[in-house]
Design a protein around this motif. Structure first.
Motif, mmCIF file in Angstrom:
data_model
loop_
_atom_site.group_PDB
_atom_site.id
_atom_site.type_symbol
_atom_site.label_atom_id
_atom_site.label_comp_id
_atom_site.label_asym_id
_atom_site.label_seq_id
_atom_site.Cartn_x
_atom_site.Cartn_y
_atom_site.Cartn_z
ATOM 1 N N GLN A 158 0.846 -1.183 0.000
ATOM 2 C CA GLN A 158 0.000 0.000 0.000
ATOM 3 C C GLN A 158 0.888 1.241 0.000
ATOM 4 O O GLN A 158 1.711 1.418 0.903
ATOM 5 C CB GLN A 158 -0.905 -0.018 1.231
ATOM 6 C CG GLN A 158 -1.707 1.240 1.469
ATOM 7 C CD GLN A 158 -2.671 1.537 0.338
ATOM 8 O OE1 GLN A 158 -2.484 2.507 -0.399
ATOM 9 N NE2 GLN A 158 -3.684 0.700 0.183
ATOM 10 N N GLY A 159 0.716 2.107 -0.999
ATOM 11 C CA GLY A 159 1.614 3.240 -1.156
ATOM 12 C C GLY A 159 1.209 4.485 -0.393
ATOM 13 O O GLY A 159 1.958 5.462 -0.386
ATOM 14 N N THR A 160 0.034 4.480 0.255
ATOM 15 C CA THR A 160 -0.398 5.664 0.991
ATOM 16 C C THR A 160 0.557 5.937 2.150
ATOM 17 O O THR A 160 0.863 5.042 2.927
ATOM 18 C CB THR A 160 -1.818 5.467 1.530
ATOM 19 O OG1 THR A 160 -2.686 5.156 0.446
ATOM 20 C CG2 THR A 160 -2.319 6.719 2.215
ATOM 21 N N TRP A 193 7.763 -6.677 -6.980
ATOM 22 C CA TRP A 193 7.073 -5.711 -6.129
ATOM 23 C C TRP A 193 5.966 -5.003 -6.882
ATOM 24 O O TRP A 193 6.137 -4.599 -8.030
ATOM 25 C CB TRP A 193 8.075 -4.676 -5.603
ATOM 26 C CG TRP A 193 9.202 -5.302 -4.841
ATOM 27 C CD1 TRP A 193 10.380 -5.784 -5.343
ATOM 28 C CD2 TRP A 193 9.244 -5.549 -3.427
ATOM 29 N NE1 TRP A 193 11.158 -6.298 -4.333
ATOM 30 C CE2 TRP A 193 10.487 -6.165 -3.148
ATOM 31 C CE3 TRP A 193 8.366 -5.285 -2.385
ATOM 32 C CZ2 TRP A 193 10.858 -6.534 -1.869
ATOM 33 C CZ3 TRP A 193 8.738 -5.650 -1.108
ATOM 34 C CH2 TRP A 193 9.975 -6.263 -0.854
ATOM 35 N N VAL A 194 4.826 -4.821 -6.202
ATOM 36 C CA VAL A 194 3.687 -4.078 -6.738
ATOM 37 C C VAL A 194 3.275 -3.032 -5.702
ATOM 38 O O VAL A 194 3.091 -3.361 -4.526
ATOM 39 C CB VAL A 194 2.490 -5.005 -7.049
ATOM 40 C CG1 VAL A 194 1.260 -4.178 -7.415
ATOM 41 C CG2 VAL A 194 2.842 -5.974 -8.167
ATOM 42 N N ARG A 239 -0.804 5.515 -4.685
ATOM 43 C CA ARG A 239 -0.073 6.779 -4.800
ATOM 44 C C ARG A 239 0.314 6.988 -6.264
ATOM 45 O O ARG A 239 0.557 6.017 -6.988
ATOM 46 C CB ARG A 239 1.180 6.744 -3.932
ATOM 47 C CG ARG A 239 2.009 8.025 -3.987
ATOM 48 C CD ARG A 239 3.344 7.886 -3.281
ATOM 49 N NE ARG A 239 3.203 7.722 -1.839
ATOM 50 C CZ ARG A 239 4.172 7.972 -0.959
ATOM 51 N NH1 ARG A 239 5.355 8.384 -1.401
ATOM 52 N NH2 ARG A 239 3.984 7.798 0.323
ATOM 53 N N ALA A 240 0.350 8.243 -6.692
ATOM 54 C CA ALA A 240 0.783 8.544 -8.055
ATOM 55 C C ALA A 240 2.225 8.083 -8.249
ATOM 56 O O ALA A 240 3.064 8.266 -7.359
ATOM 57 C CB ALA A 240 0.667 10.039 -8.329
ATOM 58 N N PRO A 241 2.553 7.469 -9.400
ATOM 59 C CA PRO A 241 3.920 6.941 -9.606
ATOM 60 C C PRO A 241 5.018 7.966 -9.361
ATOM 61 O O PRO A 241 6.078 7.631 -8.820
ATOM 62 C CB PRO A 241 3.890 6.488 -11.072
ATOM 63 C CG PRO A 241 2.454 6.156 -11.337
ATOM 64 C CD PRO A 241 1.663 7.148 -10.526
ATOM 65 N N GLY A 242 4.780 9.232 -9.719
ATOM 66 C CA GLY A 242 5.807 10.244 -9.548
ATOM 67 C C GLY A 242 6.049 10.666 -8.116
ATOM 68 O O GLY A 242 7.019 11.376 -7.832
ATOM 69 N N ASP A 243 5.180 10.229 -7.181
ATOM 70 C CA ASP A 243 5.313 10.627 -5.777
ATOM 71 C C ASP A 243 6.163 9.658 -4.955
ATOM 72 O O ASP A 243 6.453 9.934 -3.788
ATOM 73 C CB ASP A 243 3.932 10.760 -5.126
ATOM 74 C CG ASP A 243 3.164 11.962 -5.646
ATOM 75 O OD1 ASP A 243 3.796 12.856 -6.232
ATOM 76 O OD2 ASP A 243 1.925 11.992 -5.490
ATOM 77 N N GLN A 252 6.069 -2.573 -10.214
ATOM 78 C CA GLN A 252 4.848 -2.143 -10.903
ATOM 79 C C GLN A 252 4.061 -1.172 -10.022
ATOM 80 O O GLN A 252 4.102 -1.272 -8.793
ATOM 81 C CB GLN A 252 3.948 -3.335 -11.215
ATOM 82 C CG GLN A 252 4.530 -4.358 -12.170
ATOM 83 C CD GLN A 252 3.515 -5.437 -12.489
ATOM 84 O OE1 GLN A 252 2.524 -5.213 -13.183
ATOM 85 N NE2 GLN A 252 3.764 -6.630 -11.963
ATOM 86 N N CYS A 253 3.332 -0.255 -10.669
ATOM 87 C CA CYS A 253 2.483 0.694 -9.956
ATOM 88 C C CYS A 253 1.055 0.623 -10.482
ATOM 89 O O CYS A 253 0.841 0.534 -11.690
ATOM 90 C CB CYS A 253 2.986 2.124 -10.135
ATOM 91 S SG CYS A 253 4.246 2.613 -8.970
#
Length: 363
Positions: free
Chosen positions: A8-10, A34-35, A39-43, A54-55
């Motif tokens: 989770q990217g948050t 990894w996945v 979150r936006a890829p650029g962040d 992967q995003c």
């Protein structure tokens, strides 16, 4: 062992935990893909350890001024895209999914019958731990947002439950304590929400990390863009930490013996519960509103002694790879890890109800 790992990217806590596990799994010879989602890829930043990851868009809460906005969260969820991403993710060829509260890989593994293990702080809420703001929806959400076959929760104390200590990142920085220096990390708030309060304490140097394009100084307040190395250097040098009531940064502060003040996100059960646990365990002070009085009272408090957590990531990676994550060995692993954790100190921050923790392994 071929492993798919969903994160989770948050916020940055899940990613920090993933970095810790990446090194431990690599040391055991695991092959990991990894996945990330939420979150936006650029962040994302400092992601080299994850290779060609992967995003996906995924799901995340919308917040404003430290409050969860549920209507906006629902409107921006893009559930149809989430469904397409789950169906399109190929999980064939993997022996195991490891998951840190990430929905796309969790549901893709469930559809494909791939064995899955959740490793997250959120999984601890399936147990009898300190909770505040829990209801039927929250219980359902915690269990089914990212469903797994075996959910392994992480927390600052065992509370006599089948959970593990935190994963804390090893560091090459010396643990210092520069009196009058504080790290500030409030990712769900805007600078205008708390800078006026910090300006009231000119004798304290605040190092504030926010999503800003470049560093700038406003007198004794030093505003910095996100940087893993800079953040770690300031964390190890400071006397205290002011942050939201997440899990990973408070875990680092507790291990380093930093004075801790948390402001939980309003309407977020996990953060409200974390604040309750920190107060009950005597590991930190809580401010629902980050007022000048709350900051001033906290600055006058003494430091916490360091809590030396064991190398949980190394033990987990060994259990996953060498023992094939057999459930029969988990309780022995759990007891071994908690035996190395000291009993919480007498509570210095709050005189309300406390858990009844026992030292060493839980019975």
């Amino acid at each position: 062992m071929k492993i798919l790992y969903g994160i989770q990217g948050t916020g940055n806590g899940h990613t920090t935990r993933a970095r810790i596990m990446a090194s431990a799994l690599a040391a055991e010879g695991a092959d990991v893909d990894w996945v990330f989602s939420g979150r936006a890829p650029g962040d994302y930043f400092d992601m080299e350890v994850f290779g060609d990851y992967q995003c996906f868009r995924g799901l995340t809460f919308v917040t404003r001024h430290g409050r969860v906005l549920y209507p906006q969260t629902f409107l921006q969820s893009h559930l149809s895209r989430l469904y397409r991403d789950i169906r399109s993710l190929d999980v064939s060829g993997y022996d195991l999914l490891l998951n840190d509260f990430e929905p796309i890989t969790a549901w893709a593994a469930k559809r494909a019958g791939l064995r899955s293990i959740g490793l997250s702080h959120q999984a601890a809420f399936q147990h009898a731990i300190p909770k505040r703001g829990e209801n039927t929806f929250v219980r359902w959400f915690m269990r089914y947002f990212a469903p797994v076959d075996q959910a392994i929760g992480l927390h600052w104390h065992h509370f006599n439950q089948s959970i593990l200590p935190p994963l804390v990142e090893p560091s090459h920085y010396p643990n210092e304590c520069q009196k009058g220096e504080c790290l500030v990390y409030l990712p769900f708030a805007h600078l205008d929400d708390f800078l006026p309060q910090l300006k009231a304490f000119p004798d304290t140097r605040f190092y504030v990390y926010q999503q800003v394009p470049e560093p700038r100084n406003e007198g004794h307040i030093h505003i910095r863009p996100f940087s893993r190395e800079g953040f770690q250097a300031d964390l190890h040098r400071c006397e205290g930490v002011i942050c939201s009531a997440g899990f990973e940064l408070p875990s680092e502060a507790i291990q380093l013996g930093k004075k801790l003040l948390v402001q939980p996100v309003i309407g977020q059960m996990e953060q409200q519960s974390n604040a309750l646990a920190l107060s009950q365990l005597g590991y930190g002070a809580v401010a629902q509103v980050l007022s000048e009085k709350a900051i001033g009272d906290w600055l006058a408090m003494p430091r916490q002694r360091p809590v030396a957590y064991p190398n949980v990531a190394q033990a987990l990676a060994r259990w996953i790879v060498q023992e094939n994550a057999q459930a029969s060995g988990f309780e022995a692993l759990r007891n071994e890890l908690w035996q190395a954790v000291p009993e919480p100190e007498v509570n210095r921050y709050d005189t309300s109800t406390r858990p009844n923790p026992t030292p060493g392994a839980a019975s």
